[in-house]
Design a protein around this motif. Structure first.
Motif, short mmCIF file in Angstrom:
data_model
loop_
_atom_site.label_atom_id
_atom_site.label_comp_id
_atom_site.label_asym_id
_atom_site.label_seq_id
_atom_site.Cartn_x
_atom_site.Cartn_y
_atom_site.Cartn_z
N UNK A 172 0.75 -1.37 -0.08
CA UNK A 172 0.07 0.03 0.08
C UNK A 172 0.94 1.45 0.07
N UNK A 173 0.67 2.01 -0.83
CA UNK A 173 1.49 3.24 -1.02
C UNK A 173 1.43 4.05 0.41
N UNK A 174 2.46 4.67 0.72
CA UNK A 174 2.75 5.46 1.88
C UNK A 174 2.69 4.44 3.34
N UNK A 175 2.60 3.24 3.05
CA UNK A 175 2.54 2.45 4.26
C UNK A 175 4.07 1.86 4.50
N UNK A 176 4.75 2.62 5.54
CA UNK A 176 6.15 2.16 5.85
C UNK A 176 6.32 1.82 7.31
N UNK A 177 7.36 1.21 7.51
CA UNK A 177 7.80 0.71 8.77
C UNK A 177 9.27 0.74 9.11
N UNK A 178 9.57 1.73 9.98
CA UNK A 178 11.01 1.85 10.27
C UNK A 178 11.26 1.37 11.81
N UNK A 179 12.24 0.38 11.80
CA UNK A 179 12.46 -0.20 13.22
C UNK A 179 13.96 -0.15 13.46
N UNK A 180 14.31 0.70 14.53
CA UNK A 180 15.75 0.20 14.98
C UNK A 180 15.77 -0.43 16.41
N UNK A 181 16.55 -1.43 16.31
CA UNK A 181 16.49 -2.34 17.70
C UNK A 181 18.00 -2.27 18.24
N UNK A 182 18.01 -2.33 19.75
CA UNK A 182 19.19 -2.88 20.19
C UNK A 182 19.15 -3.93 21.03
N UNK A 183 20.11 -4.76 21.53
CA UNK A 183 19.90 -5.33 22.53
C UNK A 183 21.47 -5.67 23.33
N UNK A 184 21.33 -5.72 24.60
CA UNK A 184 22.43 -6.19 25.38
C UNK A 184 21.97 -7.49 26.24
N UNK A 185 22.62 -8.52 26.11
CA UNK A 185 22.44 -9.89 27.12
C UNK A 185 23.65 -9.86 27.52
N UNK A 186 23.81 -9.74 28.98
CA UNK A 186 25.17 -9.89 29.72
C UNK A 186 24.91 -10.73 30.96
N UNK A 187 25.80 -11.83 31.18
CA UNK A 187 25.93 -12.75 32.40
C UNK A 187 26.96 -12.54 32.91
N UNK A 188 27.55 -12.23 34.11
CA UNK A 188 28.74 -12.26 34.81
C UNK A 188 28.76 -13.03 36.07
N UNK A 189 29.98 -13.58 36.02
CA UNK A 189 30.13 -14.45 37.37
C UNK A 189 30.63 -13.52 38.36
N UNK A 190 29.85 -13.01 39.46
CA UNK A 190 30.29 -12.05 40.43
C UNK A 190 31.42 -12.75 41.26
N UNK A 191 30.72 -13.90 41.84
CA UNK A 191 31.45 -14.64 42.74
C UNK A 191 31.45 -16.11 42.17
N UNK A 192 32.11 -17.00 43.04
CA UNK A 192 31.95 -18.37 42.59
C UNK A 192 30.60 -18.77 42.35
N UNK A 193 29.82 -18.45 43.41
CA UNK A 193 28.48 -19.15 43.53
C UNK A 193 27.31 -17.90 43.33
N UNK A 194 27.87 -16.76 42.76
CA UNK A 194 26.71 -15.65 42.55
C UNK A 194 26.96 -15.29 41.01
N UNK A 195 25.85 -15.41 40.30
CA UNK A 195 25.96 -14.70 38.80
C UNK A 195 24.77 -13.65 38.74
N UNK A 196 25.47 -12.39 38.04
CA UNK A 196 24.20 -11.51 37.89
C UNK A 196 24.16 -11.51 36.41
N UNK A 197 23.13 -10.69 35.89
CA UNK A 197 22.80 -10.77 34.37
C UNK A 197 21.78 -9.86 34.17
N UNK A 198 21.75 -9.35 33.06
CA UNK A 198 20.92 -8.30 32.40
C UNK A 198 20.46 -8.80 30.96
N UNK A 199 19.42 -8.65 30.60
CA UNK A 199 18.74 -8.83 29.34
C UNK A 199 18.00 -7.30 28.87
N UNK A 200 18.61 -6.62 27.94
CA UNK A 200 17.64 -5.51 27.62
C UNK A 200 17.58 -5.12 26.28
#
Lengths: 492, 1101
Positions: B399-427
């Motif tokens: 359909x004329x003039x029907x447009x879709x522009x999309x910009x996406x970013x992602x960060x997935x991060x996991x980090x072993x803070x201590x031997x038994x503790x992991x933190x992480x983020x999904x954004x």
């Protein structure tokens, strides 16, 4: 490695931690499950202050203002079913099926009108139920509000019984009318209710209007309120219409006489309100709307103006969905005669080679023209017709002349039109068509006189005449009512 | 850094594959490979999604790795040989990190480094046998004769199915007895779409996707095992990395699906939970199924950079053929004469002598070009793994003039803070701008006068788009110009109002946009308290902001009489969820495996919107809301919030992987219910038996062929309450009457309102043949929904708001079977053919409604959908028509009494019996009958992948059937107003005795046509088979050319919506004018789906 004791301690610590964190979580949003809406008022609080109750009163009028109802479409449909207007637009949404005498039980138009009227009735019933016993407001105010609700309820039942049931005069109201709902509804149940007879519905209408007349104020504190809120004169005026529909001319005269003195000048004054014919008919529609001719109007402003498919101005002349039909009352010399000096001719215009009605003159959105639902001219004509029927031809002619000469002061009715009773009555009926053109009274006027809906031709085809015996002479009960109310029977 | 090269590539590959190729599978393609690599274990890192990572690590460690790693400890030995090697994926040629290499008969083993290399110094002498093992790949034994060796491992497809991700936990599939459909990244990627849900059609058993139109970013119909509610929400619960997302349509006039905020390229896997056992952990939100989306993680080894790009061209497909100007004038004049009018239609001749013959499709549609770019960088160290991606799409619709522009970013991060503790983020965060005209293809929109889909079908072809002076051709602010047609209202040949605008002008001057900013993310911390015991806390946020803008010009169109109009609406949706879980898994006596989860969750959602409409431009210069106008009115103002508070638990047990037991419980509290009804309890359990794990079975001959047999059964109760913030409350709302405050009754409440309960039963069977080369999954399901929340219809004469009150007064069921078959049909070194078929059946039936009251929506267009006890939800409804009377050309209807009644628009009595005597008018409700289900009674997909010589070919078919469609477009195209008609109108009745289904044309008739009263002449079979997707790819082996810098380049060409086999006479039987609602199966001037050809490249560094 972790010892058993340590292990235990870990588990223990974790359990505590878990409980703690859950507690923290809980305290984070203490009222997580106790949300209270910020934009609506609980029904238990809806009648707890004078302001809220007054808001409920204004809702009575707001409901009438619905674009599918007195806000536009109901008035349009009563004109479309008559012969005064053509139809240029084949779109069902703007009434092509209605103009073509093709009302369908499933059509939006049929459903919407029924729904709007009953929503308004429930609004009135709820107000009556919740206000009758309240101590929040004074007793006179309480009675006044209830009276306003009863007036609105009566107006609604009149619209319903005239649209969805056979004319009273066909069989003295023996036919099926509409379900008479007199209690406020807020919960499930009570779906099934029989259709009362036409006579029962009219009896209720008159009872409500009598009650309303008794408790309504003579006048309000402002002219705009006098034009838009029911007061004593409004209830009386509506009674003249109702009794006329029933051909109960004695009572028409009795009620009309409360508003119209025996001799000219015809004027009603009570307290701060005066009702009379305004000097210029155009100012009824284009002026301040508070000139006194209007006994009851539907108001609009920018926020609640009707849409382009419902606004009378859009309909009659901006979009020209329905131009004036050449064979309708337009053919009367008063409106189309070259020499006519009738002011009402000035309410007509020409667009794309068609004659159009300019009574509702806003030429674009927002369509904020007020709509006069009852005005003094109609009361005079109601009175005139009843007087003529009761052989008081002098009073009848005098009232007729009041209406005619307001717009055409030098006009003299030919003697042949006004001397004999049947001719005078015909002339009065014709004057109604001229005076009240486009104001939604044509179909009720045809039906109370048991006349067929006339045949007509328009751009979207032809509509055959509809005899009183035909099923489409009245509208079908909407399919939603039939499917939910097991005691409601469809119209034959 | 280059290690010693292999002796020769050929030799090396022979070494690696020749002896073992017979029983090895090749990996499917690049994306499959990603999954395979994902599953690779590295020290302290599983590569699995973040959820319950440690738990999974443990399971894997225990079950798979420990034996090898223990054995892999170096022993002191005399050095007799040195072996160097390099291990890669047989298909993708990528280095494999952490592969176990062991010499047979010894305890000596090593693992590969991050470049896939290993060094072996051993006391053994050549030749000896190496055992190479790697999770997700087939075990390989090979004899080595010298150093170095180049080894290629082949992925083990059956390993890929090893886990089920249920959102709160990840479980081994072998030990899982719930019903879950899994969709892999490879099934979604490289296909042009705006959101991943559009691509799920035909990909999984029990999942029915309908792409409603060719409008960009239109929200698809998404049904898991039928329709499970009537008034409550019928969309599945969608979670991305544990965050419950906002779903639906948010764009106002233009399509805008919030799921386009999820980059399809970021998706690792989708688990669609279907039965009670799988969904009960989601309690009250689970009735429509739960879709658990997991995004990608970084893997250890070389940092992987991927760049994926495609460009596509789309075109409108199968538009219904319309009359040209010449036929149009003939047909319309015939109708006018038949109605007793004079002919009013004329061809228009330009000054150069040419005849105006406008094809409005050319005004509306065009070939549309789109592009998409996606860059991701992923990697991991011992402590940290990361995945970052950047996506950009610039798509144009047919359909004329029907447009879709999309910009996406992602960060997935996991980090072993201590031997038994992991933190992480999904954004993830995205900004999308959806633009286009009012297409008429979104729910409720087909009624709109200026909608594009309607305009092309009704605008006369004998009027010009432009006047000869180049100006737009229009008249009267809201209408198309008359051209040479009779515009004289006083004439008997007047054609009436053309109630449609100039489409070109509308496309040029009006503007509708919907802009989304969507942030979705969560933050978690996981503490492994002791072996097998993990505490995890996760805080998730979804902040969806939408700004919808509208501008309508003051010259021609719906807003022109108001002097132009603009509206802006800003919508804020905000949701947080905080989950705390404690999970314990252990094995007792090595054969009793327990996994116990307990958790608490709070979900808070608030939504608010505000906006206004401005009308009456003070000058035509202005083109936006912020310009100058004469009036302003408030619009789109709302505010609400709701909360869920929940406790949940899950218990899983298996004995030796043979006997499986699972039970879940959830208690949900919801703010919108009245005191005393706020809480609901939901639970589900399942049992399973892996017969093929039994020793008696393993000894059977049958076991050599049928190597896997699992039976399972589940039952449970889940809920649904997707009906707004304050469903139980009776309330009033403020309004104004001509400026004065008023208070109106706005909702009738029901303090007794409770949760809907969906009782789900499932019995399943899984069979694997020939070492799982053929896998069959079969399920029987039966969902019985009780206490169905209905907008229980109230008699309109009661006058309650909306004529309805929400109440638990209905019941329905969905039942059927689901079959899924995957097979490696041909699998040799040169050629592979993999095929998968899924097939689902659905029997939907309403068994109770409030007082048995029918649910339907009467309208100007009659009744198309009827929900009635004893039939499926939203069945197609129409008045029977037995065709056209050959004697006079009038359509014959059959009323409820069985009498034949004909309609003549021009007759003195419009409705007559066949003998000409007046008949009662046909009543769409009273005379109508249910014509069939609007829901497909069967549907599925058939997907094939062929691979040879570096080429891969994918063919994906979808099919669906057993349903009826109401072809409102055809009714529209037979309308006897100024509307254009389909070319089929040429078969109209003209002569007595003529047999045809097109009635005599009478001007203004829209009753015979199926437009105002639905009739069976346009009720059609909706069955179809569609080649939905075909892709041909070629993998260029770039490693050598680029000295290993580029690891892969795949080029492909892909096409979608290629052909459809159907008896349906409209554009496309895959249609939904009413979106995700119970009013399915109606087509009415909808924009058809596009055919798209895509060229793309996948490049890995």
């Amino acid at each position: 490695m972790i010892t058993k004791e340590k292990n235990k301690r870990y588990i223990y610590t974790t359990a505590v931690l878990f409980i703690l964190s859950s507690a923290t979580l809980t305290s984070c949003r203490k009222n997580l499950l106790e949300t209270v809406p910020q934009t609506t008022i609980s029904e238990v609080n809806a009648y707890t202050t004078p302001e809220k109750i007054l808001g409920g009163v204004y809702d009575l009028y707001k409901k009438l203002q619905n674009a599918q109802y007195y806000g536009g479409k109901y008035i349009i449909y009563n004109e479309l079913r008559g012969e005064e207007f053509g139809q240029n637009d084949g779109n069902a949404n703007v009434g092509a099926l209605i103009w073509g005498q093709n009302p369908l039980s499933t059509a939006g138009q049929v459903q919407d009108l029924w729904n709007a009227a009953y929503a308004s009735i429930n609004s009135a019933n709820l107000l009556i139920k919740n206000v009758s016993t309240t101590n929040v407001i004074s007793s006179p105010l309480r009675e006044q509000y209830v009276a306003e609700a009863k007036f609105v309820r009566a107006l609604n039942y009149l619209a319903l019984v005239q649209t969805f049931a056979k004319p009273f005069n066909a069989d003295n109201g023996a036919s099926l009318g509409v379900p008479l709902r007199l209690n406020g509804e807020t919960s499930t149940g009570n779906n099934d209710l029989v259709r009362s007879t036409v006579a029962q519905v009219y009896a209720q209408i008159i009872k409500d209007l009598d009650d309303a007349e008794a408790n309504l104020p003579a006048a309000y504190s402002s002219n705009i309120q006098n034009a838009s809120r029911a007061h004593k004169a409004t209830a009386i005026a509506l009674k003249t219409r109702v009794y006329l529909v029933k051909a109960d001319y004695t009572n028409v005269i009795k009620e009309a006489a409360k508003l119209v003195p025996a001799v000219a000048p015809y004027q009603y004054t009570s307290g701060a309100v005066t009702h009379k014919l305004e000097a210029n008919v155009a100012s009824v529609f284009t002026g301040t709307y508070v000139g006194g001719e209007t006994l009851f109007s539907v108001l609009f402003n920018t926020d609640d103006s009707p849409d382009v498919q419902s606004a009378l101005g859009a309909y009659y002349f901006v979009s020209v969905v329905s131009p004036l039909a050449p064979a309708g009352i337009l053919s009367d010399p008063a409106l189309s005669g070259v020499a006519s000096t009738d002011a009402r001719k000035g309410l007509l215009g020409t667009k794309s080679g068609q004659k159009v009605l300019l009574k509702f003159p806003k030429a674009g959105a927002p369509y904020t023209d007020y709509i006069a639902v009852i005005r003094y001219a109609e009361v005079l004509l109601d009175y005139a017709e009843a007087a003529a029927e009761k052989d008081d031809l002098g009073t009848a002619l005098s009232l007729l002349n009041a209406v005619r000469k307001r717009s055409d002061p030098t006009y003299v009715f030919p003697a042949a039109d006004v001397t004999l009773k049947p001719n005078l009555i015909a002339t009065i009926l014709k004057e109604r068509r001229i005076e009240l053109l486009g104001e939604g009274l044509r179909t009720p006027d045809l039906q109370r006189r048991l006349q067929p809906l006339p045949s007509k031709t328009g751009a979207v085809g032809t509509a055959p005449a509809v005899p009183i015996t035909a099923s489409n002479y009245i509208w079908p009960i909407p399919s939603d009512e039939i499917s939910t109310n097991k005691l409601a029977v469809p119209n034959p | 850094m280059h290690p010693p090269g292999p002796k020769s590539t050929k030799q090396a590959s022979n070494l690696a594959s020749a002896p073992v190729s017979i029983h090895q599978f090749k990996i499917q393609n690049k994306s499959m490979k990603k999954i395979a690599v994902k599953d690779s274990p590295g020290p302290g890192k599983t590569g699995l999604p973040f959820i319950k990572k440690s738990f999974i690590s443990l399971i894997y460690l225990t079950l798979f790795i420990l034996p090898f790693t223990i054995q892999a400890q170096d022993t002191k030995a005399q050095i007799n040989s040195t072996l160097r090697g390099h291990i890669t994926d047989a298909t993708t040629k990528e280095d494999l990190v952490g592969v176990s290499v062991q010499i047979k008969g010894t305890t000596h083993g090593v693992t590969t480094d991050k470049e896939g290399r290993f060094d072996f110094v051993t006391g053994q002498k050549f030749p000896y046998t190496l055992i190479v093992t790697y999770i997700g790949y087939e075990k390989l034994e090979l004899v080595v004769n010298g150093s170095p060796v180049e080894i290629q491992l082949k992925s083990d497809l059956k390993e890929l199915d090893q886990v089920v991700i249920t959102g709160y936990s990840t479980l081994s599939k072998k030990a899982y007895s719930g019903s879950v459909a899994q969709v892999k990244a490879s099934q979604l990627e490289n296909r042009s779409a705006q959101s991943f849900d559009q691509l799920l059609g035909g990909q999984a058993a029990g999942v029915d996707i309908v792409q409603p139109s060719g409008v960009l970013n239109n929200t698809p119909v998404f049904r898991v095992r039928g329709i499970n509610s009537i008034s409550s929400g019928i969309y599945p619960l969608i979670l991305v990395d544990g965050v419950p997302l906002f779903t639906g349509l948010v764009g106002g006039t233009v399509a805008n699906n919030p799921l386009s905020s999820i980059n399809t390229n970021d998706i690792e896997s989708i688990n669609i939970l279907k039965d009670a056992s799988a969904t009960a952990i989601y309690g009250s939100r689970a009735a429509n199924g739960v879709v658990v989306v997991t995004t990608k993680k970084g893997k250890k080894g070389k940092t992987r950079v991927s760049y994926d790009a495609w460009a596509s061209v789309s075109s409108a497909r199968n538009l219904p053929p319309l009359l040209n100007a010449f036929d149009y004038t003939t047909i319309k004049n015939e109708a006018m004469v038949n109605a007793g009018k004079d002919p009013g239609y004329k061809l228009q001749t330009r000054s150069d002598g040419s005849i105006v013959n406008t094809n409005w499709y050319d005004v509306a549609f065009h070939k549309a070009y789109s592009q998409s770019h996606n860059l991701s960088i992923a990697g991991a160290t011992d402590a940290t793994n990361y995945f970052v991606s950047l996506g950009y799409q610039d798509q144009n619709g047919i359909v004329r003039t029907n447009t879709f522009k999309n910009s996406l970013v992602r960060l997935n991060l996991d980090h072993k803070l201590l031997n038994n503790v992991t933190i992480g983020v999904n954004f993830s965060y995205n900004n999308s701008l959806n633009g286009g005209p009012n297409t008429g293809s979104l729910p409720g929109q087909y009624l709109d006068g200026g909608a594009l889909g309607r305009s092309t079908n009704v605008l006369p072809p004998n009027v010009a788009v432009y006047n000869e002076d180049g100006s737009y051709n229009f008249q009267d602010k809201s209408r198309m110009g008359y051209g040479a047609n009779n515009a004289d209202a006083s004439s008997n040949g007047y054609i009436g109002t053309i109630n449609t605008e100039n489409l070109q002008l509308i496309l040029d001057k009006d503007k509708y946009t919907s802009e989304t900013n969507n942030a979705i993310g969560n933050l978690y911390a996981q503490w492994t308290i002791t072996k097998g015991l993990d505490f995890k806390t996760t805080y998730g946020v979804n902040r969806l902001s939408v700004e919808n803008q509208r501008f309508q010009n003051p010259i021609n169109g719906a807003a022109a009489p108001s002097g132009g109009s603009a509206g802006n609406a800003y919508i804020k949706n905000y949701r947080t969820n905080w989950v705390n879980t404690l999970q314990y898994s252990t094995a007792i006596a090595e054969r009793h495996h327990f996994n116990i989860l307990a958790g608490a969750e709070d979900i808070y959602t608030s939504s608010a919107s505000w906006g206004a409409t401005r009308t009456g431009l003070t000058d035509n210069f202005f083109t936006s809301y912020q310009g100058s106008f004469t009036t302003i009115t408030p619009a789109n103002n709302s505010q609400g919030e709701n909360g869920f508070r929940s406790l949940f638990s899950n218990f899983n047990y298996d004995f030796d992987r043979k006997y499986l037991l699972s039970y879940s419980f959830r208690r949900d509290g919801y703010s919108g219910l009245a005191e005393g009804h706020k809480y609901g309890n939901f639970s589900g359990g399942s049992v399973g038996w892996n017969i093929s794990e039994e020793s008696f079975y393993k000894n059977l001959d049958l076991a050599k062929t049928v190597n896997t047999i699992q039976i399972r059964a589940s039952y449970g109760q889940v809920g649904n309450l997707n009906i707004g913030d304050y469903p139980a409350l009776g309330f009033y709302s403020g309004t104004t009457y001509a400026g004065t405050a008023a208070l109106r009754f706005a909702q009738a409440g029901n303090p007794n309102l409770q949760w809907e309960t969906s009782k789900k039963t499932d019995v399943g069977l899984k069979i694997g043949l020939f070492n799982n080369r053929i896998v069959l999954d079969a399920d029987y399901y039966n969902n019985v929904v009780d206490g169905l929340i209905l907008d229980a219809k109230q008699a309109p004469s009661k006058g309650v708001p909306g004529n309805s009150i929400k109440a638990n007064v209905g019941s329905l069921y969905n039942k059927g079977i689901e079959l899924g078959l995957t097979a490696q049909v041909i699998n040799n070194d040169k050629f592979q053919w993999e095929t998968s078929i899924n097939f689902s059946t659905l029997q939907n039936k309403v068994t109770a409604l409030s007082d048995g009251i029918d649910i339907y929506t009467p309208s100007t267009f009659g009744i198309q959908n009827m929900t009635r006890v004893g039939y499926s939800v939203g069945s197609i409804y129409a008045v029977p028509s037995v065709g056209v009377n050959p004697a006079n050309g009038y359509r014959i209807f059959v009323n409820a009494k069985g009498q034949q009644v004909q309609y003549n628009q021009a007759g003195a009595s419009k409705w007559t019996f066949l003998d000409g005597t007046p008949a009662p008018a046909i009543d769409n409700y009273l005379d109508g009958k249910i014509q069939g289900s609007s829901l497909p009674t069967y549907y599925g997909g058939f997907n094939n992948t062929f691979r040879a010589y570096g080429f891969d070919l994918n063919l994906g078919f979808t099919f669906s059937g057993g349903n009826k469609l109401y072809n409102g477009t055809r009714a529209n195209l037979l309308d006897q107003r100024y509307f254009n008609n389909g070319t089929f109108v040429k078969d109209r009745w003209t002569t007595p005795g003529q047999i045809t289904d097109v009635p005599k044309l009478i001007y203004a008739d829209n009753v015979s046509t199926g437009f105002s009263i639905t009739n069976t002449s346009v009720v059609e079979d909706g069955s179809y088979v569609k080649l939905k997707n075909a892709a041909l790819g070629y993998r260029i082996p770039l490693e050598k050319v680029s000295n290993g810098k580029l690891t892969a380049l795949r080029l492909y060409v892909q096409a979608s919506n290629i052909f459809t086999i159907t008896n349906y006479r409209g554009s496309d039987p895959e249609i939904s004018i009413n979106g995700n609602s119970i009013a399915s199966g109606k087509d009415h001037n909808s924009v058809p789906n596009a055919t798209t050809i895509t060229f793309g490249a996948n490049l890995n560094f």
